[in-house]
Design a protein around this motif. Structure first.
Motif, short mmCIF file in Angstrom:
data_model
loop_
_atom_site.label_atom_id
_atom_site.label_comp_id
_atom_site.label_asym_id
_atom_site.label_seq_id
_atom_site.Cartn_x
_atom_site.Cartn_y
_atom_site.Cartn_z
N GLY A 130 0.77 -1.23 0.00
CA GLY A 130 0.00 0.00 0.00
C GLY A 130 0.80 1.28 0.00
O GLY A 130 0.23 2.36 0.11
N VAL A 131 2.10 1.20 -0.14
CA VAL A 131 2.94 2.41 -0.12
C VAL A 131 2.96 3.09 -1.48
O VAL A 131 3.02 4.32 -1.57
N GLY A 132 2.93 2.31 -2.55
CA GLY A 132 2.95 2.92 -3.88
C GLY A 132 3.98 2.34 -4.82
O GLY A 132 4.31 2.96 -5.83
N LYS A 133 4.50 1.15 -4.51
CA LYS A 133 5.56 0.59 -5.36
C LYS A 133 5.06 0.24 -6.77
O LYS A 133 5.78 0.45 -7.75
N SER A 134 3.83 -0.27 -6.88
CA SER A 134 3.28 -0.57 -8.21
C SER A 134 3.06 0.72 -9.00
O SER A 134 3.34 0.78 -10.20
N THR A 135 2.58 1.76 -8.32
CA THR A 135 2.35 3.04 -8.97
C THR A 135 3.66 3.65 -9.44
O THR A 135 3.75 4.19 -10.55
N LEU A 136 4.70 3.56 -8.61
CA LEU A 136 6.01 4.10 -8.97
C LEU A 136 6.62 3.36 -10.15
O LEU A 136 7.05 3.97 -11.13
N THR A 137 6.69 2.02 -10.06
CA THR A 137 7.36 1.26 -11.12
C THR A 137 6.61 1.39 -12.45
O THR A 137 7.24 1.39 -13.50
N LEU A 138 5.29 1.52 -12.40
CA LEU A 138 4.54 1.72 -13.64
C LEU A 138 4.88 3.07 -14.27
O LEU A 138 5.07 3.18 -15.48
N CYS A 139 4.96 4.11 -13.44
CA CYS A 139 5.30 5.44 -13.97
C CYS A 139 6.71 5.46 -14.54
O CYS A 139 6.97 6.08 -15.58
N GLU A 140 7.64 4.76 -13.88
CA GLU A 140 9.00 4.67 -14.42
C GLU A 140 9.01 3.92 -15.76
O GLU A 140 9.77 4.26 -16.66
N ALA A 141 8.14 2.91 -15.87
CA ALA A 141 8.02 2.20 -17.14
C ALA A 141 7.52 3.13 -18.25
O ALA A 141 8.01 3.09 -19.38
N LEU A 142 6.56 4.00 -17.91
CA LEU A 142 6.07 4.96 -18.90
C LEU A 142 7.15 5.96 -19.28
O LEU A 142 7.21 6.41 -20.43
N ALA A 143 7.99 6.32 -18.32
CA ALA A 143 9.11 7.22 -18.63
C ALA A 143 10.06 6.58 -19.63
O ALA A 143 10.50 7.23 -20.60
N LEU A 144 10.36 5.30 -19.43
CA LEU A 144 11.24 4.59 -20.36
C LEU A 144 10.58 4.43 -21.73
O LEU A 144 11.23 4.60 -22.77
N ALA A 145 9.29 4.09 -21.74
CA ALA A 145 8.60 3.86 -23.01
C ALA A 145 8.43 5.14 -23.81
O ALA A 145 8.44 5.12 -25.04
N SER A 146 8.26 6.26 -23.11
CA SER A 146 8.07 7.54 -23.81
C SER A 146 9.38 8.30 -24.01
O SER A 146 9.43 9.26 -24.79
N GLY A 147 10.42 7.89 -23.27
CA GLY A 147 11.69 8.60 -23.35
C GLY A 147 11.64 9.96 -22.69
O GLY A 147 12.41 10.86 -23.05
N ARG A 148 10.75 10.12 -21.71
CA ARG A 148 10.60 11.41 -21.05
C ARG A 148 10.90 11.31 -19.56
O ARG A 148 10.76 10.26 -18.94
N SER A 149 11.32 12.44 -18.99
CA SER A 149 11.57 12.53 -17.56
C SER A 149 10.26 12.84 -16.86
O SER A 149 9.82 13.99 -16.83
N LEU A 150 9.63 11.81 -16.28
CA LEU A 150 8.35 12.02 -15.61
C LEU A 150 8.50 12.20 -14.11
O LEU A 150 7.65 12.83 -13.48
N LEU A 151 9.59 11.66 -13.54
CA LEU A 151 9.78 11.72 -12.09
C LEU A 151 11.15 12.32 -11.73
O LEU A 151 11.72 12.00 -10.70
N GLY A 152 11.65 13.17 -12.59
CA GLY A 152 12.92 13.83 -12.29
C GLY A 152 14.15 13.08 -12.75
O GLY A 152 15.26 13.54 -12.53
#
Length: 405
Positions: A64-86
């Motif tokens: 419940g801390v947010g690990k799935s939410t974090l790793t998914l957003c990092e995956a989107l950063a890699l897939a889009s080639g954009r800095s989404l989380l700094g």
């Protein structure tokens, strides 16, 4: 033929294996040959300092801390080639996220929420992002029974083929426990599973992210050693990190309302007791996104603690020093170091000199951090002074090394 007989036959066959002289030991050891270090290929970072091609990385946290939410957003950063989380990905690459617990529609809700929050378009991800759910198909690379651990070679071969055919650069397995059927506390068994994922990473040149739960810690801060089950999983990872929600002390120091602190998540690499202070730590925020269908879904959002020195100049420090030297009240009494001394606390002098209000949590936190830093630098110093006729003393704050314009 029964399963027991089949396995017994396999054991007998192993006992009748070729003699040692027929085994090529050169596959285990080769002579070292020096070469110019400048010619060594550099590590192939994808998402520094966590994901690296050819290796397994580990994210550990309570539920419940947010690990799935974090790793998914990092995956989107890699897939889009954009800095989404700094963090700017080293390259744009295809990513496959497999979730062993949630149904496909829930995974899609999370992706849509992250896309809305970070203003990603369909074209940013189409052809670059793959998803999968354990609700639709199991993904089990190893099983264990009374005869031992058996790696599912056909599954591993199919994974290597799929990753290679689709040129996938990063794979997220969430959670790790859903990818095997071995005893979590069996070091030998977990070592076999973890190294199977490492072999997949090595064979395909992709980065593998394993998401893992912690054991119960009774509310104490977690470290990477608190991952549930055997320690062999941590040993197999190239990089490991922990996640935890902001605690009350950090909320006070960063000016976050205590009621809001569960939305702020701290990322620590390695042991938590070796981590930087709250102001220098890496954080993200769980933002609530309202989907058009009426659902509220969380998305990971970049968050940096406020810089207490933003806009503060040497002239400001000089004003603070003059205010402290002048003392408080008509008698010019000294300023106390203890925040619990009410109006006598030196923070009031700092706030007055800088136009801040210590009645506001965020500004009070800023004052505390400014005071802490100036004490460390020597611009301000603590000194014991007598506070009554009986000789009792208490710490006061005085001017140390004067600021020079």
């Amino acid at each position: 033929m029964s399963e027991a007989v089949t396995r017994l036959a396999a054991v007998v066959a192993a006992d009748l294996a070729p003699p040692p002289e027929s085994i090529d030991a050169a596959r285990w050891a080769q002579p070292f040959v020096w070469r110019d270090p400048a010619t060594l290929p550099p590590r192939r970072w994808l998402y520094k300092p966590h994901l690296i091609r050819g290796f397994v990385s580990l994210t550990v946290s309570p539920g419940g801390v947010g690990k799935s939410t974090l790793t998914l957003c990092e995956a989107l950063a890699l897939a889009s080639g954009r800095s989404l989380l700094g963090v700017m990905p080293a390259e744009r690459t295809r990513v496959w996220c497999w979730n062993g617990e949630d149904p496909t529609e829930e995974i899609e809700r999370r992706i849509q929420a992250a896309m809305m929050h970070h203003q990603l378009r369909p074209a940013d991800l189409e052809g670059w992002l793959f998803t999968g759910s354990g609700r639709d198909a199991d993904l089990v690379v190893a099983e264990q029974d009374r005869f031992g651990v058996a790696v599912a070679a056909p599954v591993v071969d199919a994974l290597i083929q799929f990753i290679g055919d689709n040129q996938i650069g990063a794979v997220v397995i969430d959670p790790f426990v859903s990818s095997h059927r071995v005893a979590e506390n069996d070091n030998g068994a977990i070592d076999r599973v973890a190294k199977t994922w490492a072999r997949i990473a090595n064979a395909t040149g992709c980065a593998v992210e394993l998401v893992h739960h912690t054991r119960k810690t009774g509310g104490a801060d977690v470290s990477v050693e608190d991952g549930r089950g055997a320690s062999a999983l941590l040993a197999a990872a190239r990089h490991a990190r922990t996640l935890r929600t902001m605690n009350e002390q950090e909320a006070d120091s960063l000016g976050v309302e205590r009621i809001d602190r569960p939305a702020y998540v701290r990322i620590d690499g390695g042991k938590a007791n070796l981590s930087p202070p709250a102001t220098a730590a890496v954080w993200f925020r769980l933002a609530n996104v309202h989907l058009p269908n009426g659902d509220y879904v969380q998305a990971a959002s970049h968050w940096t603690p406020p810089d207490p020195f933003e806009g503060v100049t040497t002239a400001d420090l000089l004003r603070v020093q003059n205010a402290i030297k002048a003392g408080r009240g008509e008698a010019g009494e000294g300023w106390r170091a203890n925040v619990q001394t009410g109006d006598a606390w030196v923070g009031h002098a700092i706030a007055l000199a800088l136009g801040l209000d210590v009645g506001r949590p965020r500004e009070a936190a800023r004052v505390r951090e400014l005071l802490r830093t100036w004490l460390v630098s020597g611009a301000l110093v603590k000194a014991e002074r007598s506070i009554n006729a009986k000789g009792k003393t208490a710490p006061f704050v005085e001017v140390g090394r004067w600021a020079e314009l």
